[in-house]
Scaffold this active site. Structure first.
Site, PDB file in Angstrom:
ATOM      1  CE  LYS A  45      -3.236  -0.253   3.412  1.00 21.18           C
ATOM      2  NZ  LYS A  45      -3.850  -0.758   4.672  1.00 21.18           N
ATOM      3  CE  LYS A  47      -1.728   4.005   6.668  1.00 21.20           C
ATOM      4  NZ  LYS A  47      -3.179   4.157   6.630  1.00 21.20           N
TER       5      LYS A  47
HETATM    6  N1  C2G Z   1     -10.548   6.371   9.969  1.00 23.92           N
HETATM    7  C1  C2G Z   1     -11.537   7.243  10.390  1.00 23.92           C
HETATM    8  N2  C2G Z   1     -11.185   8.442  10.915  1.00 23.92           N
HETATM    9  C2  C2G Z   1      -9.879   8.782  11.045  1.00 23.92           C
HETATM   10  C3  C2G Z   1      -8.870   7.888  10.634  1.00 23.92           C
HETATM   11  C4  C2G Z   1      -9.236   6.668  10.092  1.00 23.92           C
HETATM   12  O1  C2G Z   1     -12.736   6.942  10.273  1.00 23.92           O
HETATM   13  N3  C2G Z   1      -9.562  10.005  11.566  1.00 23.92           N
HETATM   14  C5  C2G Z   1     -10.970   5.089   9.386  1.00 23.92           C
HETATM   15  C6  C2G Z   1     -10.468   4.899   7.961  1.00 23.92           C
HETATM   16  O2  C2G Z   1     -11.330   5.548   7.032  1.00 23.92           O
HETATM   17  C7  C2G Z   1     -10.501   3.383   7.812  1.00 23.92           C
HETATM   18  C8  C2G Z   1     -10.191   2.896   9.243  1.00 23.92           C
HETATM   19  O3  C2G Z   1     -10.417   4.031  10.121  1.00 23.92           O
HETATM   20  O4  C2G Z   1     -11.810   2.950   7.447  1.00 23.92           O
HETATM   21  C9  C2G Z   1      -8.762   2.437   9.389  1.00 23.92           C
HETATM   22  O5  C2G Z   1      -7.932   3.493   8.972  1.00 23.92           O
HETATM   23  P1  C2G Z   1      -6.431   3.126   8.516  1.00 23.92           P
HETATM   24  O6  C2G Z   1      -5.793   2.314   9.553  1.00 23.92           O
HETATM   25  O7  C2G Z   1      -5.779   4.366   8.016  1.00 23.92           O
HETATM   26  O8  C2G Z   1      -6.740   2.148   7.286  1.00 23.92           O
HETATM   27  P2  C2G Z   1      -6.154   2.242   5.805  1.00 23.92           P
HETATM   28  O9  C2G Z   1      -4.677   2.295   5.854  1.00 23.92           O
HETATM   29  O10 C2G Z   1      -6.921   3.290   5.123  1.00 23.92           O
HETATM   30  O11 C2G Z   1      -6.486   0.780   5.235  1.00 23.92           O
HETATM   31  O12 C2G Z   1      -8.383  -2.378   2.294  1.00 23.92           O
HETATM   32  C10 C2G Z   1      -8.610  -1.179   3.021  1.00 23.92           C
HETATM   33  C11 C2G Z   1      -7.354  -0.693   3.663  1.00 23.92           C
HETATM   34  O13 C2G Z   1      -6.701  -1.733   4.362  1.00 23.92           O
HETATM   35  C12 C2G Z   1      -7.670   0.470   4.606  1.00 23.92           C
END
Ligand code: C2G
Length: 153
Positions: A45, A47
């Site tokens: 990703k 990340k």
């Molecule tokens: N999230 C949120 N509010 C935030 C930060 C994150 O609602 N301030 C939500 C994101 O939208 C996501 C979840 O929390 O639905 C997890 O966020 P991340 O750990 O950043 O996930 P991400 O790296 O976006 O991975 O296949 C999908 C991916 O694995 C999502």
């Protein structure tokens, strides 16, 4: 049997935005499955994560309302997971809006508003400010070093 909800994420440096997402996801059904991105998948990703998968998945597994944690190893495992676990609802934060609409042929797809003013990126930035030394102190330290160098020359 109530609805099964699934969501996916990295959940690095677990924070209130993650918690509120999981709470709202659980409110949509009776069983909540969370796919936590593995360290290898996060590399795919693009990340960088601070906390290793074992710890991130253990934290998520112990959040009230989370019933089951699975490793998220690839983008396209969602289809298999939805079928394997008989998922009724896929939930993602609004930053993913539209990205998983193709799955609405096999389950309901719900995007929930992100929680404002919190993100792992912001946390990392505030940590850097928290631990950094003020510029004036660095300048002062160099001035002291210069004085000591002259003293001992
Ligand atoms: N999230 C949120 N509010 C935030 C930060 C994150 O609602 N301030 C939500 C994101 O939208 C996501 C979840 O929390 O639905 C997890 O966020 P991340 O750990 O950043 O996930 P991400 O790296 O976006 O991975 O296949 C999908 C991916 O694995 C999502």
């Amino acid at each position: 049997m109530g609805k099964t909800v699934i969501t996916y994420g990295t959940f690095d440096m677990f924070h209130i935005g993650h918690l509120k997402l999981l709470q709202r996801a659980k409110a949509l059904g009776e069983r909540l499955i969370v796919g936590v991105s593995t360290d290898e998948f996060n590399k795919q990703k693009g990340k960088k994560v601070l906390i290793p998968y074992e710890q991130r998945s253990e934290v998520v597994a112990n959040i009230k309302g989370v019933d089951f944690v699975i490793p998220e190893k690839s983008w396209d495992q969602k289809i298999e997971d939805i079928k394997k676990y008989d998922v009724d609802v896929l939930v993602m934060g609004s930053d993913w809006r539209g990205k998983f609409d193709h799955l609405n042929k096999i389950c309901e797809v719900v995007y929930l508003p992100r929680t404002e003013n919190i993100s792992t990126t912001e946390l990392k930035k505030s940590l850097i400010n928290f631990v950094s030394v003020p510029k004036e102190d660095i300048i002062k330290a160099f001035e002291v070093i210069e004085v000591l160098k002259r003293e001992f020359e």
